[in-house]
Design an enzyme around this catalytic site. Structure first.
Site, short mmCIF file in Angstrom:
data_model
loop_
_atom_site.label_atom_id
_atom_site.label_comp_id
_atom_site.label_asym_id
_atom_site.label_seq_id
_atom_site.Cartn_x
_atom_site.Cartn_y
_atom_site.Cartn_z
N ASP A 46 -35.12 62.12 -76.75
CA ASP A 46 -35.95 61.86 -75.59
C ASP A 46 -35.79 60.40 -75.19
OD1 ASP A 46 -37.52 60.39 -77.33
OD2 ASP A 46 -39.21 61.78 -77.31
N ARG A 60 -50.12 64.24 -72.81
CA ARG A 60 -49.67 62.85 -72.85
C ARG A 60 -49.27 62.42 -71.45
NH1 ARG A 60 -45.10 60.21 -76.82
NH2 ARG A 60 -43.76 61.84 -75.93
#
EC number: 2.3.3.9
Length: 529
Positions: free
Chosen positions: A445, A161
Protein backbone atom coordinates in the site's frame (compact mmCIF):
# COMPACT_ATOMS: atom_id res chain seq x y z
CA UNK A 1 -25.22 26.30 -0.58
CA UNK A 2 -23.31 29.56 -0.44
CA UNK A 3 -19.58 29.05 -0.73
CA UNK A 4 -19.80 25.30 -1.38
CA UNK A 5 -18.98 23.72 -4.73
CA UNK A 6 -18.75 20.07 -5.81
CA UNK A 7 -16.42 19.75 -8.80
CA UNK A 8 -16.42 15.94 -9.10
CA UNK A 9 -18.94 14.14 -11.33
CA UNK A 10 -22.22 13.08 -9.77
CA UNK A 11 -22.34 9.44 -10.78
CA UNK A 12 -25.04 6.86 -10.16
CA UNK A 13 -26.44 7.12 -6.61
CA UNK A 14 -23.87 9.73 -5.54
CA UNK A 15 -26.80 12.00 -4.69
CA UNK A 16 -27.64 9.56 -1.88
CA UNK A 17 -24.34 10.40 -0.17
CA UNK A 18 -23.77 13.99 -1.29
CA UNK A 19 -27.09 15.24 0.05
CA UNK A 20 -27.38 18.96 0.87
CA UNK A 21 -27.54 18.12 4.57
CA UNK A 22 -24.45 15.86 4.50
CA UNK A 23 -22.39 18.32 2.47
CA UNK A 24 -23.45 21.16 4.77
CA UNK A 25 -22.30 19.06 7.74
CA UNK A 26 -18.84 18.57 6.18
CA UNK A 27 -18.65 22.26 5.21
CA UNK A 28 -19.44 23.32 8.78
CA UNK A 29 -16.62 21.12 10.11
CA UNK A 30 -14.25 22.57 7.53
CA UNK A 31 -15.13 26.16 8.41
CA UNK A 32 -14.69 25.54 12.13
CA UNK A 33 -11.55 23.41 12.10
CA UNK A 34 -9.81 23.98 8.76
CA UNK A 35 -7.56 26.81 9.99
CA UNK A 36 -6.37 24.78 12.99
CA UNK A 37 -5.53 21.90 10.70
CA UNK A 38 -3.35 24.14 8.53
CA UNK A 39 -1.64 25.59 11.60
CA UNK A 40 -0.76 22.10 12.82
CA UNK A 41 0.65 21.19 9.41
CA UNK A 42 2.88 24.27 9.66
CA UNK A 43 4.02 23.04 13.07
CA UNK A 44 5.08 19.78 11.42
CA UNK A 45 7.25 21.72 8.99
CA UNK A 46 8.87 23.65 11.82
CA UNK A 47 9.67 20.42 13.67
CA UNK A 48 11.18 18.92 10.51
CA UNK A 49 13.43 21.95 10.07
CA UNK A 50 14.58 21.54 13.66
CA UNK A 51 15.42 17.86 13.13
CA UNK A 52 17.20 18.50 9.83
CA UNK A 53 19.31 21.13 11.60
CA UNK A 54 20.55 18.56 14.13
CA UNK A 55 17.72 18.40 16.66
CA UNK A 56 16.29 15.24 18.15
CA UNK A 57 13.09 13.72 19.54
CA UNK A 58 12.35 13.24 23.22
CA UNK A 59 9.48 12.88 25.66
CA UNK A 60 7.89 16.28 26.25
CA UNK A 61 8.72 18.14 29.43
CA UNK A 62 5.57 20.27 29.25
CA UNK A 63 3.33 17.18 29.45
CA UNK A 64 5.30 15.26 32.07
CA UNK A 65 2.46 15.74 34.54
CA UNK A 66 0.11 13.78 32.26
CA UNK A 67 2.52 10.85 32.04
CA UNK A 68 3.11 10.85 35.80
CA UNK A 69 -0.57 11.12 36.77
CA UNK A 70 -1.70 7.54 37.38
CA UNK A 71 -5.33 8.47 38.03
CA UNK A 72 -6.69 8.85 34.51
CA UNK A 73 -7.85 6.11 32.14
CA UNK A 74 -9.58 6.04 28.78
CA UNK A 75 -13.23 5.09 28.35
CA UNK A 76 -14.27 1.46 28.77
CA UNK A 77 -14.22 -0.55 25.50
CA UNK A 78 -17.30 0.13 23.38
CA UNK A 79 -19.70 -2.56 22.07
CA UNK A 80 -18.08 -4.40 19.18
CA UNK A 81 -14.60 -3.33 20.30
CA UNK A 82 -14.19 -5.41 23.45
CA UNK A 83 -12.63 -8.37 21.63
CA UNK A 84 -10.32 -7.32 18.77
CA UNK A 85 -8.09 -10.37 18.46
CA UNK A 86 -8.17 -10.33 14.65
CA UNK A 87 -8.63 -7.24 12.50
CA UNK A 88 -8.64 -7.31 8.70
CA UNK A 89 -7.74 -4.24 6.67
CA UNK A 90 -8.62 -3.26 3.15
CA UNK A 91 -10.11 -0.66 0.83
CA UNK A 92 -13.81 0.21 0.71
CA UNK A 93 -14.61 -1.20 -2.73
CA UNK A 94 -17.74 -3.32 -2.95
CA UNK A 95 -16.10 -6.76 -3.14
CA UNK A 96 -13.69 -6.07 -0.27
CA UNK A 97 -16.51 -4.70 1.87
CA UNK A 98 -18.39 -7.98 1.58
CA UNK A 99 -15.36 -10.25 1.96
CA UNK A 100 -14.01 -8.34 4.97
CA UNK A 101 -17.33 -8.35 6.81
CA UNK A 102 -17.70 -12.10 6.12
CA UNK A 103 -14.06 -12.94 6.93
CA UNK A 104 -14.47 -14.05 10.52
CA UNK A 105 -12.32 -11.17 11.77
CA UNK A 106 -13.60 -9.26 14.77
CA UNK A 107 -12.96 -5.86 13.14
CA UNK A 108 -12.69 -4.55 9.60
CA UNK A 109 -10.57 -1.45 9.09
CA UNK A 110 -12.52 0.11 6.21
CA UNK A 111 -9.74 2.09 4.62
CA UNK A 112 -10.10 5.40 2.80
CA UNK A 113 -6.39 6.04 3.33
CA UNK A 114 -3.26 4.01 2.45
CA UNK A 115 -5.12 1.07 0.88
CA UNK A 116 -7.41 3.33 -1.14
CA UNK A 117 -6.57 5.22 -4.30
CA UNK A 118 -8.39 8.52 -3.71
CA UNK A 119 -10.15 8.82 -7.03
CA UNK A 120 -13.34 10.78 -6.50
CA UNK A 121 -15.30 7.72 -7.61
CA UNK A 122 -13.58 5.52 -5.00
CA UNK A 123 -14.15 7.93 -2.14
CA UNK A 124 -17.86 8.53 -2.70
CA UNK A 125 -18.66 4.96 -3.80
CA UNK A 126 -16.89 3.73 -0.67
CA UNK A 127 -19.34 5.70 1.46
CA UNK A 128 -22.21 4.11 -0.45
CA UNK A 129 -20.74 0.65 0.11
CA UNK A 130 -20.52 1.19 3.87
CA UNK A 131 -24.06 2.47 4.09
CA UNK A 132 -25.38 -0.37 1.92
CA UNK A 133 -23.49 -2.89 4.06
CA UNK A 134 -25.08 -1.56 7.25
CA UNK A 135 -28.48 -1.73 5.54
CA UNK A 136 -27.60 -5.27 4.33
CA UNK A 137 -28.47 -4.31 0.75
CA UNK A 138 -24.97 -4.81 -0.64
CA UNK A 139 -24.03 -7.40 -3.26
CA UNK A 140 -21.49 -7.74 -6.04
CA UNK A 141 -21.01 -9.87 -9.16
CA UNK A 142 -17.76 -10.60 -10.99
CA UNK A 143 -16.62 -13.41 -13.31
CA UNK A 144 -19.90 -15.24 -12.85
CA UNK A 145 -19.64 -15.22 -9.06
CA UNK A 146 -22.01 -13.43 -6.69
CA UNK A 147 -20.81 -11.94 -3.42
CA UNK A 148 -23.24 -11.15 -0.58
CA UNK A 149 -23.23 -10.81 3.19
CA UNK A 150 -23.86 -14.07 4.96
CA UNK A 151 -27.36 -14.11 6.43
CA UNK A 152 -26.35 -15.47 9.83
CA UNK A 153 -23.30 -15.27 12.05
CA UNK A 154 -21.36 -12.30 13.34
CA UNK A 155 -20.04 -9.73 10.88
CA UNK A 156 -16.88 -7.78 11.57
CA UNK A 157 -17.25 -4.45 13.36
CA UNK A 158 -16.65 -1.57 10.93
CA UNK A 159 -13.90 0.87 11.89
CA UNK A 160 -13.33 3.57 9.27
CA UNK A 161 -9.91 5.05 8.56
CA UNK A 162 -10.27 8.52 6.99
CA UNK A 163 -7.41 10.10 5.11
CA UNK A 164 -4.73 11.91 7.11
CA UNK A 165 -4.66 15.58 8.10
CA UNK A 166 -2.16 16.36 5.33
CA UNK A 167 -4.47 15.40 2.46
CA UNK A 168 -7.09 17.57 0.71
CA UNK A 169 -10.25 16.55 -1.10
CA UNK A 170 -10.04 18.73 -4.18
CA UNK A 171 -13.51 17.86 -5.51
CA UNK A 172 -15.33 19.64 -2.68
CA UNK A 173 -14.55 23.33 -2.28
CA UNK A 174 -15.64 25.38 0.72
CA UNK A 175 -15.18 29.12 0.34
CA UNK A 176 -12.96 28.46 -2.66
CA UNK A 177 -10.57 26.03 -0.92
CA UNK A 178 -10.43 22.19 -0.97
CA UNK A 179 -11.80 20.65 2.20
CA UNK A 180 -9.70 18.50 4.46
CA UNK A 181 -9.88 14.91 3.20
CA UNK A 182 -9.98 13.82 6.85
CA UNK A 183 -13.12 15.85 7.50
CA UNK A 184 -14.67 14.77 4.19
CA UNK A 185 -14.25 11.03 4.89
CA UNK A 186 -15.12 11.30 8.57
CA UNK A 187 -18.03 13.67 8.07
CA UNK A 188 -19.85 11.73 5.37
CA UNK A 189 -19.55 8.41 7.20
CA UNK A 190 -20.56 9.90 10.55
CA UNK A 191 -23.52 11.78 9.07
CA UNK A 192 -24.94 8.77 7.24
CA UNK A 193 -23.89 5.84 9.44
CA UNK A 194 -23.52 6.91 13.09
CA UNK A 195 -27.17 6.33 13.94
CA UNK A 196 -27.28 3.22 11.76
CA UNK A 197 -24.44 1.75 13.81
CA UNK A 198 -26.07 2.70 17.11
CA UNK A 199 -29.27 0.99 16.01
CA UNK A 200 -27.21 -2.18 15.57
CA UNK A 201 -25.82 -1.94 19.08
CA UNK A 202 -22.39 -0.66 18.04
CA UNK A 203 -21.26 2.85 17.14
CA UNK A 204 -19.30 5.13 14.81
CA UNK A 205 -15.70 3.97 15.20
CA UNK A 206 -12.55 5.27 13.53
CA UNK A 207 -8.84 4.67 13.01
CA UNK A 208 -6.85 7.93 12.95
CA UNK A 209 -3.73 7.89 10.74
CA UNK A 210 -0.48 9.86 10.54
CA UNK A 211 -0.84 11.90 13.74
CA UNK A 212 2.43 13.55 14.77
CA UNK A 213 1.46 15.14 18.08
CA UNK A 214 -1.06 15.18 20.90
CA UNK A 215 -2.25 18.56 19.58
CA UNK A 216 -3.38 16.81 16.39
CA UNK A 217 -5.24 14.31 18.57
CA UNK A 218 -6.82 17.25 20.43
CA UNK A 219 -8.09 18.58 17.11
CA UNK A 220 -9.73 15.24 16.33
CA UNK A 221 -11.31 15.20 19.78
CA UNK A 222 -12.80 18.64 19.23
CA UNK A 223 -14.13 17.51 15.84
CA UNK A 224 -15.75 14.52 17.55
CA UNK A 225 -17.39 16.72 20.20
CA UNK A 226 -18.82 19.09 17.58
CA UNK A 227 -20.03 16.24 15.34
CA UNK A 228 -21.83 14.52 18.20
CA UNK A 229 -23.46 17.78 19.27
CA UNK A 230 -24.62 18.44 15.70
CA UNK A 231 -26.39 15.08 15.44
CA UNK A 232 -27.64 15.08 19.03
CA UNK A 233 -25.48 12.15 20.16
CA UNK A 234 -23.88 11.87 23.61
CA UNK A 235 -20.20 12.67 24.07
CA UNK A 236 -18.19 9.46 23.94
CA UNK A 237 -20.37 7.84 21.30
CA UNK A 238 -17.47 8.02 18.87
CA UNK A 239 -14.45 5.81 19.55
CA UNK A 240 -11.10 6.14 17.83
CA UNK A 241 -7.94 4.06 17.67
CA UNK A 242 -4.82 6.06 16.81
CA UNK A 243 -2.13 4.57 14.64
CA UNK A 244 1.27 5.27 16.14
CA UNK A 245 2.94 5.36 12.76
CA UNK A 246 5.05 8.49 12.90
CA UNK A 247 8.30 8.85 14.81
CA UNK A 248 7.21 11.95 16.80
CA UNK A 249 3.98 10.25 17.92
CA UNK A 250 5.97 7.45 19.59
CA UNK A 251 7.17 10.03 22.11
CA UNK A 252 3.60 11.27 22.82
CA UNK A 253 1.59 8.06 23.18
CA UNK A 254 0.21 8.83 26.63
CA UNK A 255 -0.61 12.40 25.69
CA UNK A 256 -2.48 11.21 22.59
CA UNK A 257 -4.55 8.82 24.69
CA UNK A 258 -5.18 11.60 27.20
CA UNK A 259 -6.48 14.05 24.58
CA UNK A 260 -8.91 11.44 23.23
CA UNK A 261 -9.61 9.68 26.50
CA UNK A 262 -13.44 9.89 26.40
CA UNK A 263 -13.33 8.79 22.75
CA UNK A 264 -10.26 6.54 22.82
CA UNK A 265 -10.28 2.90 21.72
CA UNK A 266 -6.52 2.39 21.92
CA UNK A 267 -3.38 2.56 19.82
CA UNK A 268 -2.09 0.54 16.88
CA UNK A 269 1.50 -0.24 15.91
CA UNK A 270 1.46 1.05 12.32
CA UNK A 271 4.89 -0.31 11.64
CA UNK A 272 5.31 0.26 7.91
CA UNK A 273 4.52 3.96 8.07
CA UNK A 274 6.59 4.13 11.25
CA UNK A 275 9.66 2.97 9.30
CA UNK A 276 8.90 5.54 6.62
CA UNK A 277 8.65 8.24 9.27
CA UNK A 278 11.98 7.24 10.83
CA UNK A 279 13.65 7.67 7.45
CA UNK A 280 11.78 10.87 6.62
CA UNK A 281 12.40 12.66 9.89
CA UNK A 282 16.15 12.01 9.84
CA UNK A 283 16.68 11.65 6.11
CA UNK A 284 19.64 14.04 5.98
CA UNK A 285 21.49 12.22 8.76
CA UNK A 286 22.65 9.00 7.16
CA UNK A 287 24.97 7.83 9.93
CA UNK A 288 23.00 7.30 13.13
CA UNK A 289 19.64 7.03 11.31
CA UNK A 290 20.51 4.89 8.31
CA UNK A 291 18.36 1.78 7.92
CA UNK A 292 19.26 -1.27 5.84
CA UNK A 293 17.07 -2.16 2.85
CA UNK A 294 13.42 -2.52 3.79
CA UNK A 295 13.15 -6.33 3.65
CA UNK A 296 16.00 -6.61 6.16
CA UNK A 297 14.28 -4.55 8.86
CA UNK A 298 12.31 -6.82 11.19
CA UNK A 299 10.26 -6.26 14.29
CA UNK A 300 13.08 -7.72 16.38
CA UNK A 301 15.34 -4.72 15.65
CA UNK A 302 16.04 -3.03 19.02
CA UNK A 303 14.38 0.29 18.15
CA UNK A 304 11.27 -1.51 16.85
CA UNK A 305 11.07 -3.68 19.97
CA UNK A 306 11.26 -0.54 22.10
CA UNK A 307 8.44 1.04 20.10
CA UNK A 308 6.04 -1.92 20.31
CA UNK A 309 6.72 -2.74 23.95
CA UNK A 310 6.23 0.89 24.96
CA UNK A 311 2.94 0.91 23.03
CA UNK A 312 1.58 -2.09 24.95
CA UNK A 313 2.82 -0.71 28.28
CA UNK A 314 1.25 2.69 27.59
CA UNK A 315 -2.10 1.34 26.44
CA UNK A 316 -2.63 -1.14 29.25
CA UNK A 317 -1.56 1.39 31.87
CA UNK A 318 -4.51 3.51 30.70
CA UNK A 319 -7.06 0.76 29.98
CA UNK A 320 -6.72 1.04 26.21
CA UNK A 321 -6.36 -1.69 23.60
CA UNK A 322 -2.97 -2.28 21.97
CA UNK A 323 -3.35 -3.57 18.42
CA UNK A 324 -0.45 -5.15 16.54
CA UNK A 325 0.84 -4.57 13.04
CA UNK A 326 0.03 -5.81 9.58
CA UNK A 327 0.69 -9.30 8.28
CA UNK A 328 0.99 -8.35 4.61
CA UNK A 329 1.47 -11.83 3.13
CA UNK A 330 -0.99 -12.81 0.38
CA UNK A 331 -1.39 -16.61 0.20
CA UNK A 332 -0.77 -18.28 -3.16
CA UNK A 333 -3.11 -20.95 -4.43
CA UNK A 334 -0.41 -22.11 -6.85
CA UNK A 335 2.71 -22.37 -4.69
CA UNK A 336 2.33 -24.35 -1.43
CA UNK A 337 6.07 -24.04 -0.72
CA UNK A 338 5.84 -20.23 -0.66
CA UNK A 339 2.82 -20.45 1.60
CA UNK A 340 4.53 -22.79 4.06
CA UNK A 341 7.48 -20.44 4.55
CA UNK A 342 5.40 -17.27 4.66
CA UNK A 343 2.72 -18.64 6.99
CA UNK A 344 5.44 -19.72 9.42
CA UNK A 345 6.66 -16.11 9.46
CA UNK A 346 3.12 -14.81 10.00
CA UNK A 347 2.59 -17.24 12.85
CA UNK A 348 5.90 -16.24 14.46
CA UNK A 349 4.99 -12.55 14.13
CA UNK A 350 1.59 -13.00 15.74
CA UNK A 351 3.07 -15.24 18.44
CA UNK A 352 5.53 -12.48 19.34
CA UNK A 353 2.74 -9.87 19.45
CA UNK A 354 0.37 -11.97 21.54
CA UNK A 355 3.22 -12.88 23.89
CA UNK A 356 4.12 -9.21 24.29
CA UNK A 357 0.59 -8.41 25.43
CA UNK A 358 -1.10 -7.06 22.31
CA UNK A 359 -4.87 -7.49 22.35
CA UNK A 360 -5.13 -8.26 18.65
CA UNK A 361 -3.44 -7.78 15.32
CA UNK A 362 -3.94 -6.99 11.64
CA UNK A 363 -4.04 -9.18 8.55
CA UNK A 364 -4.41 -8.14 4.92
CA UNK A 365 -6.14 -11.24 3.53
CA UNK A 366 -9.12 -13.35 4.68
CA UNK A 367 -7.03 -16.55 4.47
CA UNK A 368 -4.82 -15.20 7.28
CA UNK A 369 -7.71 -14.62 9.68
CA UNK A 370 -7.69 -18.25 10.97
CA UNK A 371 -3.91 -18.15 11.52
CA UNK A 372 -4.04 -14.94 13.55
CA UNK A 373 -7.13 -16.07 15.46
CA UNK A 374 -5.55 -19.41 16.38
CA UNK A 375 -2.47 -17.71 17.80
CA UNK A 376 -4.43 -15.17 19.86
CA UNK A 377 -6.94 -17.82 20.95
CA UNK A 378 -4.02 -19.77 22.39
CA UNK A 379 -3.06 -16.82 24.59
CA UNK A 380 -6.45 -15.26 25.33
CA UNK A 381 -8.60 -18.35 25.71
CA UNK A 382 -12.05 -17.12 26.72
CA UNK A 383 -10.76 -13.67 27.73
CA UNK A 384 -11.61 -10.90 25.24
CA UNK A 385 -8.29 -9.07 25.62
CA UNK A 386 -5.11 -8.71 27.69
CA UNK A 387 -5.83 -5.37 29.34
CA UNK A 388 -4.89 -6.94 32.67
CA UNK A 389 -1.27 -7.39 31.48
CA UNK A 390 0.11 -4.00 32.43
CA UNK A 391 3.69 -4.81 31.40
CA UNK A 392 5.18 -2.90 34.31
CA UNK A 393 8.45 -4.69 33.48
CA UNK A 394 8.86 -2.49 30.40
CA UNK A 395 11.22 0.47 30.67
CA UNK A 396 11.82 2.36 27.43
CA UNK A 397 13.93 5.50 27.14
CA UNK A 398 14.13 8.04 24.36
CA UNK A 399 17.56 6.61 23.53
CA UNK A 400 15.97 3.17 23.03
CA UNK A 401 13.45 4.57 20.54
CA UNK A 402 16.25 6.41 18.71
CA UNK A 403 18.62 3.43 18.51
CA UNK A 404 18.29 3.00 14.74
CA UNK A 405 21.99 2.47 14.03
CA UNK A 406 22.07 -0.95 15.75
CA UNK A 407 19.63 -2.44 13.22
CA UNK A 408 21.37 -5.33 11.42
CA UNK A 409 21.29 -5.62 7.63
CA UNK A 410 22.84 -4.39 4.41
CA UNK A 411 22.05 -2.18 1.44
CA UNK A 412 22.44 -4.19 -1.75
CA UNK A 413 21.71 -3.72 -5.41
CA UNK A 414 19.01 -6.38 -5.06
CA UNK A 415 17.37 -4.30 -2.35
CA UNK A 416 17.66 -1.14 -4.43
CA UNK A 417 16.08 -2.86 -7.42
CA UNK A 418 13.29 -4.27 -5.27
CA UNK A 419 12.48 -0.79 -3.97
CA UNK A 420 12.32 0.58 -7.51
CA UNK A 421 10.27 -2.28 -8.95
CA UNK A 422 7.72 -2.41 -6.13
CA UNK A 423 7.25 1.35 -6.17
CA UNK A 424 6.77 1.46 -9.95
CA UNK A 425 4.19 -1.33 -9.87
CA UNK A 426 2.37 0.17 -6.92
CA UNK A 427 2.27 3.72 -8.25
CA UNK A 428 0.96 2.56 -11.63
CA UNK A 429 -1.84 0.69 -9.88
CA UNK A 430 -2.54 3.65 -7.56
CA UNK A 431 -2.82 6.07 -10.47
CA UNK A 432 -5.20 3.56 -12.07
CA UNK A 433 -7.47 3.49 -9.04
CA UNK A 434 -6.19 0.56 -6.91
CA UNK A 435 -4.63 1.39 -3.55
CA UNK A 436 -4.00 -2.14 -2.22
CA UNK A 437 -1.86 -4.17 -4.64
CA UNK A 438 -0.54 -7.73 -4.38
CA UNK A 439 3.11 -7.76 -5.51
CA UNK A 440 5.29 -10.86 -5.02
CA UNK A 441 2.77 -12.34 -2.54
CA UNK A 442 2.78 -9.20 -0.37
CA UNK A 443 0.02 -6.63 -0.03
CA UNK A 444 1.62 -3.31 -0.85
CA UNK A 445 0.00 0.00 0.00
CA UNK A 446 1.08 3.63 0.14
CA UNK A 447 3.13 3.04 3.31
CA UNK A 448 5.43 0.46 1.73
CA UNK A 449 5.82 2.59 -1.39
CA UNK A 450 6.84 5.47 0.88
CA UNK A 451 9.54 3.32 2.49
CA UNK A 452 10.89 2.39 -0.94
CA UNK A 453 11.23 5.92 -2.27
CA UNK A 454 12.41 7.52 0.99
CA UNK A 455 15.16 4.94 1.40
CA UNK A 456 16.43 5.70 -2.08
CA UNK A 457 16.34 9.44 -1.40
CA UNK A 458 18.33 8.92 1.79
CA UNK A 459 20.88 6.65 0.08
CA UNK A 460 21.42 9.08 -2.79
CA UNK A 461 21.81 12.06 -0.47
CA UNK A 462 24.12 10.41 2.07
CA UNK A 463 26.82 8.93 -0.21
CA UNK A 464 25.86 5.29 0.38
CA UNK A 465 27.65 2.45 -1.41
CA UNK A 466 26.00 -0.88 -2.16
CA UNK A 467 27.50 -3.64 -0.03
CA UNK A 468 27.43 -6.29 -2.76
CA UNK A 469 28.76 -4.29 -5.73
CA UNK A 470 30.52 -1.37 -4.13
CA UNK A 471 28.70 1.05 -6.44
CA UNK A 472 27.72 4.43 -4.99
CA UNK A 473 23.96 5.03 -4.98
CA UNK A 474 23.72 8.02 -7.30
CA UNK A 475 20.93 9.67 -9.19
CA UNK A 476 22.35 8.22 -12.41
CA UNK A 477 22.37 4.67 -11.03
CA UNK A 478 18.78 4.97 -9.83
CA UNK A 479 17.64 6.38 -13.19
CA UNK A 480 19.38 3.46 -14.92
CA UNK A 481 17.63 0.93 -12.68
CA UNK A 482 14.26 2.63 -13.19
CA UNK A 483 14.73 2.27 -16.95
CA UNK A 484 15.79 -1.38 -16.65
CA UNK A 485 12.96 -2.37 -14.32
CA UNK A 486 10.46 -0.55 -16.50
CA UNK A 487 11.75 -2.38 -19.59
CA UNK A 488 11.23 -5.73 -17.88
CA UNK A 489 7.70 -4.81 -16.77
CA UNK A 490 6.91 -3.63 -20.30
CA UNK A 491 7.20 -7.24 -21.55
CA UNK A 492 4.46 -8.48 -19.25
CA UNK A 493 0.84 -9.06 -20.36
CA UNK A 494 -1.52 -6.19 -19.56
CA UNK A 495 1.20 -3.54 -19.48
CA UNK A 496 -0.33 -0.05 -19.51
CA UNK A 497 2.14 2.43 -20.99
CA UNK A 498 0.22 5.50 -19.82
CA UNK A 499 0.10 4.42 -16.18
CA UNK A 500 3.70 3.24 -16.02
CA UNK A 501 4.97 6.38 -17.74
CA UNK A 502 3.17 8.43 -15.09
CA UNK A 503 4.47 6.13 -12.35
CA UNK A 504 8.11 6.33 -13.44
CA UNK A 505 7.99 10.13 -13.69
CA UNK A 506 6.36 10.41 -10.28
CA UNK A 507 8.79 7.97 -8.69
CA UNK A 508 11.81 9.80 -10.07
CA UNK A 509 10.39 13.03 -8.66
CA UNK A 510 9.74 11.78 -5.12
CA UNK A 511 12.90 9.65 -4.89
CA UNK A 512 15.43 11.91 -6.61
CA UNK A 513 14.38 15.56 -6.40
CA UNK A 514 16.51 17.73 -4.16
CA UNK A 515 13.43 18.72 -2.15
CA UNK A 516 11.84 15.80 -0.32
CA UNK A 517 8.06 15.57 -0.75
CA UNK A 518 6.45 14.97 2.64
CA UNK A 519 4.13 12.37 1.16
CA UNK A 520 4.27 10.89 -2.33
CA UNK A 521 0.47 10.85 -2.36
CA UNK A 522 0.42 14.67 -2.56
CA UNK A 523 2.12 15.01 -5.99
CA UNK A 524 0.40 11.79 -7.08
CA UNK A 525 -3.03 13.18 -6.15
CA UNK A 526 -2.24 16.39 -8.03
CA UNK A 527 -1.84 14.26 -11.18
CA UNK A 528 -5.26 12.63 -10.72
CA UNK A 529 -8.36 13.97 -12.43
Amino acid sequence: MDGVEITGPLLDRFDEILTPEAVAFVAALQREFGARRLSLLEARKAKQEELSAGGTLDFLTETKHIREDDSWRVAEPAPGLVDRRVEITGPVDRKMTINALNSGAKVWLADFEDANSPLWENCVAGQLNLRDALDRTIDFEASGKTYALRPDGELATVVVRPRGWHLPEKHLLVDGEPVSASLFDFGLYFFHCAKRQLAKGKGPYFYLPKLESHLEARLWNDVFVRAQESLGLPRGTIRATVLIETYPAAFEMEEILYELREHSAGLNAGRWDYLFSVIKKFRTRGGEFLLPERNAVTMTAPFMRAYTELLVRTCHKRGAHAIGGMAAFIPSRRDPAVNEIALAKVRADKTRESGDGFDGSWVAHPDLVPVCREVFDGVLGERPNQLDRTREDVEVSAADLLDVSSTPGEITETGLRNNVEVALRYLAAWMGGSGAVAIHNLMEDAATAEISRSQIWQWVNNDIRLSDTGKPVTRELVEQIIAEELAAIREEPGYDDTLFTQASALFAEVALDEDFADFLTLPAYARMP
